[in-house]
Design an enzyme around this catalytic site. Structure first.
Site, PDB file in Angstrom:
ATOM      1  N   SER A  14       0.826  -1.213   0.000  1.00 29.56           N
ATOM      2  CA  SER A  14       0.000   0.000   0.000  1.00 29.56           C
ATOM      3  C   SER A  14       0.854   1.254   0.000  1.00 29.56           C
ATOM      4  O   SER A  14       1.940   1.278   0.570  1.00 29.56           O
ATOM      5  CB  SER A  14      -0.904   0.032   1.231  1.00 29.56           C
ATOM      6  OG  SER A  14      -1.606   1.263   1.257  1.00 29.56           O
ATOM      7  N   HIS A  61      -7.393  -3.346   4.908  1.00 26.00           N
ATOM      8  CA  HIS A  61      -6.818  -1.997   4.811  1.00 26.00           C
ATOM      9  C   HIS A  61      -7.627  -1.174   3.809  1.00 26.00           C
ATOM     10  O   HIS A  61      -7.999  -0.024   4.067  1.00 26.00           O
ATOM     11  CB  HIS A  61      -5.347  -2.074   4.369  1.00 26.00           C
ATOM     12  CG  HIS A  61      -4.784  -0.762   3.894  1.00 26.00           C
ATOM     13  ND1 HIS A  61      -5.073  -0.229   2.652  1.00 26.00           N
ATOM     14  CD2 HIS A  61      -3.988   0.141   4.498  1.00 26.00           C
ATOM     15  CE1 HIS A  61      -4.473   0.930   2.518  1.00 26.00           C
ATOM     16  NE2 HIS A  61      -3.803   1.188   3.627  1.00 26.00           N
ATOM     17  N   ASN A  62      -7.889  -1.760   2.652  1.00 28.57           N
ATOM     18  CA  ASN A  62      -8.610  -1.001   1.628  1.00 28.57           C
ATOM     19  C   ASN A  62     -10.057  -0.733   2.032  1.00 28.57           C
ATOM     20  O   ASN A  62     -10.606   0.327   1.727  1.00 28.57           O
ATOM     21  CB  ASN A  62      -8.547  -1.739   0.286  1.00 28.57           C
ATOM     22  CG  ASN A  62      -7.233  -1.491  -0.424  1.00 28.57           C
ATOM     23  OD1 ASN A  62      -6.219  -1.274   0.220  1.00 28.57           O
ATOM     24  ND2 ASN A  62      -7.228  -1.518  -1.741  1.00 28.57           N
ATOM     25  N   GLU A  68      -9.815   2.068   4.200  1.00 30.88           N
ATOM     26  CA  GLU A  68      -9.522   3.231   3.328  1.00 30.88           C
ATOM     27  C   GLU A  68     -10.830   3.790   2.749  1.00 30.88           C
ATOM     28  O   GLU A  68     -11.070   5.003   2.780  1.00 30.88           O
ATOM     29  CB  GLU A  68      -8.579   2.751   2.214  1.00 30.88           C
ATOM     30  CG  GLU A  68      -8.272   3.742   1.112  1.00 30.88           C
ATOM     31  CD  GLU A  68      -7.416   3.084   0.012  1.00 30.88           C
ATOM     32  OE1 GLU A  68      -6.338   2.540   0.335  1.00 30.88           O
ATOM     33  OE2 GLU A  68      -7.827   3.103  -1.156  1.00 30.88           O
ATOM     34  N   LYS A 128      -4.444  -6.682   3.447  1.00 26.17           N
ATOM     35  CA  LYS A 128      -4.483  -5.557   2.509  1.00 26.17           C
ATOM     36  C   LYS A 128      -5.927  -5.232   2.124  1.00 26.17           C
ATOM     37  O   LYS A 128      -6.288  -4.062   1.972  1.00 26.17           O
ATOM     38  CB  LYS A 128      -3.653  -5.885   1.248  1.00 26.17           C
ATOM     39  CG  LYS A 128      -3.700  -4.811   0.164  1.00 26.17           C
ATOM     40  CD  LYS A 128      -3.176  -3.478   0.658  1.00 26.17           C
ATOM     41  CE  LYS A 128      -2.901  -2.441  -0.411  1.00 26.17           C
ATOM     42  NZ  LYS A 128      -3.967  -2.000  -1.269  1.00 26.17           N
TER      43      LYS A 128
HETATM   44  C1  6PG Z   1      -3.195   1.491  -1.595  1.00 21.97           C
HETATM   45  C2  6PG Z   1      -4.466   1.693  -2.349  1.00 21.97           C
HETATM   46  C3  6PG Z   1      -4.319   1.090  -3.698  1.00 21.97           C
HETATM   47  C4  6PG Z   1      -5.351   1.590  -4.673  1.00 21.97           C
HETATM   48  C5  6PG Z   1      -6.589   0.752  -4.663  1.00 21.97           C
HETATM   49  C6  6PG Z   1      -7.874   1.441  -4.343  1.00 21.97           C
HETATM   50  O1  6PG Z   1      -3.290   0.923  -0.518  1.00 21.97           O
HETATM   51  O2  6PG Z   1      -2.153   1.908  -2.079  1.00 21.97           O
HETATM   52  O3  6PG Z   1      -5.546   1.107  -1.687  1.00 21.97           O
HETATM   53  O4  6PG Z   1      -4.270  -0.282  -3.557  1.00 21.97           O
HETATM   54  O5  6PG Z   1      -5.588   2.924  -4.643  1.00 21.97           O
HETATM   55  O6  6PG Z   1      -6.566   0.196  -5.910  1.00 21.97           O
HETATM   56  O7  6PG Z   1      -8.622   1.474  -5.463  1.00 21.97           O
HETATM   57  P1  6PG Z   1     -10.148   1.667  -5.642  1.00 21.97           P
HETATM   58  O8  6PG Z   1     -10.559   2.900  -4.900  1.00 21.97           O
HETATM   59  O9  6PG Z   1     -10.217   1.846  -7.127  1.00 21.97           O
HETATM   60  O10 6PG Z   1     -10.841   0.428  -5.207  1.00 21.97           O
END
Ligand code: 6PG
Length: 468
Positions: free
Chosen positions: A130, A187-188, A191, A184
């Site tokens: 990430s 994590h997303n 995010e 991960k």
């Molecule tokens: C990271 C991000 C990276 C990317 C994702 C999110 O941790 O560096 O999460 O993996 O930005 O692809 O993408 P989406 O918003 O398109 O799902």
């Protein structure tokens, strides 16, 4: 040149940046891309790092350029392309050689690939990386998965290229198989939730308080010096401050309100259902992206029902800050609890304090609060983060603000799905006598599913008689 210490396949933005990072840390690296012109252009533009990079034009040449036992990083689009590259590489590799998938793979795919590797193919690691382009170039957060011995073989390289928190590398082994890509994915998911909650308070400031982009940017900038200090608040200040090169006004006011997504947040929400782990804030954030994409329907909805009757929300921005702190704590409590559930279900280590530690720097959700979370998860093992003393105190101080913001938003027709989900979770989690007795009564009435009694008496069906 002597043989490279590691190889890398896939010189897209992330792969190219990772290769430069590896070379810069002193590790000779061989690279290959499907399109040779890309490989040549990459090497030509590698500047000071070029001498440590061996560009190759065939997979055979790539393999030959790496010192055995080989380690080769795949940085290609997640999905079938990874399987194709593994299939092409496998016959060229020797026993003990290793493939490292550093893309955003679905952890179930990583589990499958690891199981295939265990049957005798090349060794296999799935690592979550990430930090976007900047992170890949100067220090990402790395969540490793696969056999511990395989991780240990390349850990010195992965730790060297990772971000550092006060000298500690943000690169950790999470467990076997798909454990790294699972972490991960969560994590997303977090995010998505962090971004959604920031977007919601942005909406309250813009539509409820009538603030312009410059004023909102100043608020984010101020928040970034306090408890909310984080990369996502920092870039939100920058995004609201930037000017439109075409019209000259704030660029934020010209960006279509339709969010994209590659699927990692959705995977997290789906997996949470399998694990029966409540991650309502993340789920609300994923759903909000889906709603945002339905622009035509939203336009039709506004034409039919009228725009929200925004009358001016009576809130101070300091209340919004407190609400965001509460929402963030509740979201992370859910995310860490989901990881804890996965550790039990899959038998993976998934060390929660270490996960908080590798997220402190390099990744998209990096923030000051993660350091305190690492401490709380260490001090209160196995405990929901919202019940850990330090965060319970923070929630006591901020949940009132969250309630005020959600209530004011609802009264003014402003949608705050993620903050509302956080508040509902808080209220459920602070209610010892909830309402599932009604669900149980209904289930027993129509299906004789039975229920437990509060008094412990040995009677597990209701007196529904002829009503049933
Ligand atoms: C990271 C991000 C990276 C990317 C994702 C999110 O941790 O560096 O999460 O993996 O930005 O692809 O993408 P989406 O918003 O398109 O799902």
């Amino acid at each position: 040149m002597s043989q490279a210490e590691i190889g890398l396949i896939g010189l897209g933005t992330m792969g190219a940046m990772l290769a430069l990072n590896i070379a810069e840390k002193g590790f000779p690296i061989a690279v290959w891309n499907r399109t040779t012109a890309t490989t040549r252009a990459f090497h030509a533009g590698a500047g000071d790092q070029a001498p440590r990079i061996t560009p190759t034009e065939t997979l055979e040449a790539l393999v030959a350029a790496i010192r055995p036992p080989r380690a080769i990083i795949l940085m290609v689009p997640a999905g079938p392309v990874v399987d194709e590259e593994i299939a092409r590489l496998t016959p060229l590799l020797a026993p003990g050689d290793m493939i490292i998938d550093a893309g955003n793979a679905n952890f179930h795919d990583t589990d499958r690939r690891a199981a295939e590797a265990a049957k005798g193919g090349p060794r296999f690691l799935g690592i979550g990386v990430s930090g976007g382009e900047e992170g890949a170039r100067h220090g990402p957060s790395i969540m490793g998965g696969g056999e511990r011995a395989d991780w240990d073989r390349v850990a010195h390289i992965l730790e060297a290229i990772s971000a550092k928190h006060e000298g500690t590398p943000c690169a950790t082994w999470m467990g076997p198989g798909g454990a790294g890509h699972f972490v991960k994915a969560v994590h997303n998911g977090i995010e998505y939730a962090d971004m959604q909650m920031i977007a919601e308070v942005y909406g309250v400031m813009r539509d409820g308080l009538g603030m312009d982009a410059a004023a909102i940017s100043a608020v984010f900038e101020r928040w970034n010096t306090g408890a909310l200090q984080s990369y996502l608040i920092e870039i939100s200040a920058a995004v609201t401050a930037a000017r439109d090169p075409i019209g000259g006004g704030p660029i934020i006011d010209m960006i279509l309100d339709k969010a994209g997504q590659k699927g990692t947040g959705r995977w997290t929400a789906i997996e949470a259902q399998h694990l029966a782990a409540p991650i309502t804030v993340i789920e609300a954030a994923v759903a909000a992206r889906n709603v945002s994409a339905r622009l035509d329907e939203r336009r039709a909805g506004q034409a039919l029902f009228g725009a929200a009757p925004v009358a001016g929300a009576a809130l101070g921005v300091e209340v919004l800050e407190q609400a965001l702190i509460a929402g963030k704590i509740l979201c992370y409590a859910q995310g860490f609890a989901m990881i804890g559930a996965a550790a039990g279900a899959f038998g993976w280590p998934l060390p929660l304090p270490d996960i908080a530690r590798v997220w402190r720097e390099g990744c998209i959700i990096r923030s000051a609060m993660l350091n305190d979370m690492a401490t709380a998860l260490t001090d209160s093992p196995g405990r929901n983060l919202m019940l850990a003393p330090a965060f319970a105190d923070k929630l006591k101080a901020t949940h009132g603000a969250l309630r005020q913001v959600v209530a004011a938003a609802a009264l003014n027709g402003l949608a705050t799905p993620a903050l509302s989900a956080g508040l509902a979770y808080f209220d459920m989690m602070r209610t010892a006598r909830g309402t599932a007795n009604m669900i149980q009564g209904q289930r027993d009435f129509f299906g004789a599913h039975g229920f437990d009694r509060l008094d412990g008496a040995d009677s597990h069906h209701g007196p529904w008689g002829s009503h049933a």
